[in-house]
Design an enzyme around this catalytic site. Structure first.
Site, PDB file in Angstrom:
ATOM      1  N   GLN A 181      57.505  17.536  77.324  1.00 11.86           N
ATOM      2  CA  GLN A 181      58.190  19.314  77.107  1.00 11.86           C
ATOM      3  C   GLN A 181      59.321  19.438  78.503  1.00 11.86           C
ATOM      4  OE1 GLN A 181      55.998  23.649  77.239  1.00 11.86           O
ATOM      5  NE2 GLN A 181      54.643  22.522  77.641  1.00 11.86           N
TER       6      GLN A 181
ATOM      7  N   ALA B 225      53.105  12.342  81.851  1.00 12.81           N
ATOM      8  CA  ALA B 225      51.569  12.736  82.372  1.00 12.81           C
ATOM      9  C   ALA B 225      50.460  12.860  81.141  1.00 12.81           C
ATOM     10  CB  ALA B 225      51.610  14.222  83.400  1.00 12.81           C
ATOM     11  N   TYR B 226      49.481  12.827  81.547  1.00 10.56           N
ATOM     12  CA  TYR B 226      48.353  13.764  80.698  1.00 10.56           C
ATOM     13  C   TYR B 226      47.397  14.583  80.855  1.00 10.56           C
ATOM     14  CZ  TYR B 226      43.836  12.855  78.273  1.00 10.56           C
ATOM     15  OH  TYR B 226      42.973  13.299  76.567  1.00 10.56           O
TER      16      TYR B 226
ATOM     17  N   THR C 153      50.521  20.183  89.322  1.00  8.42           N
ATOM     18  CA  THR C 153      50.258  21.418  88.597  1.00  8.42           C
ATOM     19  C   THR C 153      49.068  22.283  89.384  1.00  8.42           C
ATOM     20  OG1 THR C 153      48.497  22.106  87.296  1.00  8.42           O
ATOM     21  CG2 THR C 153      48.416  19.838  87.783  1.00  8.42           C
TER      22      THR C 153
ATOM     23  N   TYR D 215      41.218  16.648  84.570  1.00  7.17           N
ATOM     24  CA  TYR D 215      43.039  17.504  84.322  1.00  7.17           C
ATOM     25  C   TYR D 215      43.512  17.315  86.314  1.00  7.17           C
ATOM     26  CZ  TYR D 215      47.374  18.483  83.877  1.00  7.17           C
ATOM     27  OH  TYR D 215      48.782  18.939  84.136  1.00  7.17           O
TER      28      TYR D 215
ATOM     29  N   LYS E 168      45.337  14.956  88.682  1.00  5.66           N
ATOM     30  CA  LYS E 168      46.684  14.581  89.533  1.00  5.66           C
ATOM     31  C   LYS E 168      46.717  14.918  91.068  1.00  5.66           C
ATOM     32  CE  LYS E 168      49.882  16.099  87.408  1.00  5.66           C
ATOM     33  NZ  LYS E 168      51.152  14.812  86.782  1.00  5.66           N
TER      34      LYS E 168
END
Length: 293
Positions: free
Chosen positions: A11, A61-62, A102, A126, A130
């Site tokens: 994105q 990134a995942y 994030t 997640y 991060k």
């Protein structure tokens, strides 16, 4: 200046590639996962040592928040080890590393806005992966900018806006969570902010390194965001009829991963240091006709 970009098909990565291509004095080295796997330490070191970029932008990134609960090893390998590999490689060639993180590094229990200095405490795999990536960068990179963002959407890739538009075509009512708050952030604006930092570094050969928050205003709930999406879609003739949005609690919509209730980020520091204003997601929705599902 040479800029090495990872995750160029994501994105934000897609927007970054498009914007960086337009800067005349930038040699863009854009890599997708097939071309550069950031988990592969040897490959990262070889490419970075060969290309010798001045700036590395990590947009890889995942990001599958719920899947990460079952795929923790994969999430950690990309978000932690991948970030660590890039940080160490950047230090070896003296490059600036700009890394996207994030709001999920926070537990979401605070009242008010989260500042960069606030205590972290992720509540999902997640988020923990991060945060580990952030810490690896801080520990091993001499020159870094970490940008925490939230609720990312855009014309490219999968996101909440596209999901809402798709569901609106076949549903007269939609139940949307109303007790989580955050700042929707347009991917193009994130890219614009990163490019502004990169350009300043190119001109001055230094910037104020460290952690920064960048997200959208005004802060809203997911259900309020959905209503704005539908209203804009109707105004722009994207939808003939819009569904009724029914507020529900997080507990009414159980997911594998826990989400922060409060994802509101304080963006004052990035404004003060770089004159970068918060993302105006309402303006970004004016291009909603381009949000193909």
């Amino acid at each position: 200046m040479k800029v090495l970009l990872t995750g160029c098909n994501g994105q934000v990565g897609y927007c970054l590639a498009e914007q960086l291509k337009k800067i005349s004095n930038v040699e863009l080295l854009a890599f997708d996962k097939e071309q550069l796997d950031i988990v592969d330490t040897e490959q990262v070191n070889n490419i970075v040592s060969e290309k010798k970029p001045d700036i590395i932008i990590n947009a890889a990134a995942y990001t599958a928040v719920d899947k990460a609960e079952a795929e923790s090893q994969l999430a950690y390998s990309i978000n932690h080890i991948g970030a660590k590999n890039l940080a160490e490689a950047a230090t070896k060639v003296g490059a600036l590393l700009i890394h996207i993180s994030t709001d999920y590094v926070f537990p979401g229990t605070k009242e008010g806005l989260y500042a960069e200095s606030d205590q972290t405490g992720p509540v999902s795999v997640y988020g923990r992966s991060k945060l580990d990536g952030e810490n690896a960068i801080i520990a091993s990179c001499a020159k870094y900018i970490i940008i925490r963002t939230a609720w990312v959407f855009g014309e490219h890739g999968h996101n909440f806006v596209k999901t809402m538009l798709r569901l609106a075509k076949t549903n007269k009512q939609l139940k949307v969570v109303s007790d989580q708050q955050g700042g929707p952030t347009y991917a193009g604006d994130i890219a614009k902010a990163i490019v502004a930092i990169a350009v300043k570094f190119m001109k001055e050969e230094t910037v104020a390194y460290g952690l920064y928050h960048y997200s959208g205003l005004p802060h809203v709930t997911w259900s309020d965001f959905a209503r704005e999406i539908f209203n804009k879609a109707k105004d722009k003739n994207v939808l003939a009829d819009i569904p009724q949005v029914i507020d529900i609690a997080t507990t009414d919509y159980p997911t594998p991963a826990q989400r922060p209730k409060n994802s509101k980020l304080n963006t004052e520091r990035i404004t003060q240091e770089f004159d970068i204003q918060a993302s105006d997601w309402q303006i970004a929705l004016n291009s909603i006709a381009d949000y193909k599902s």
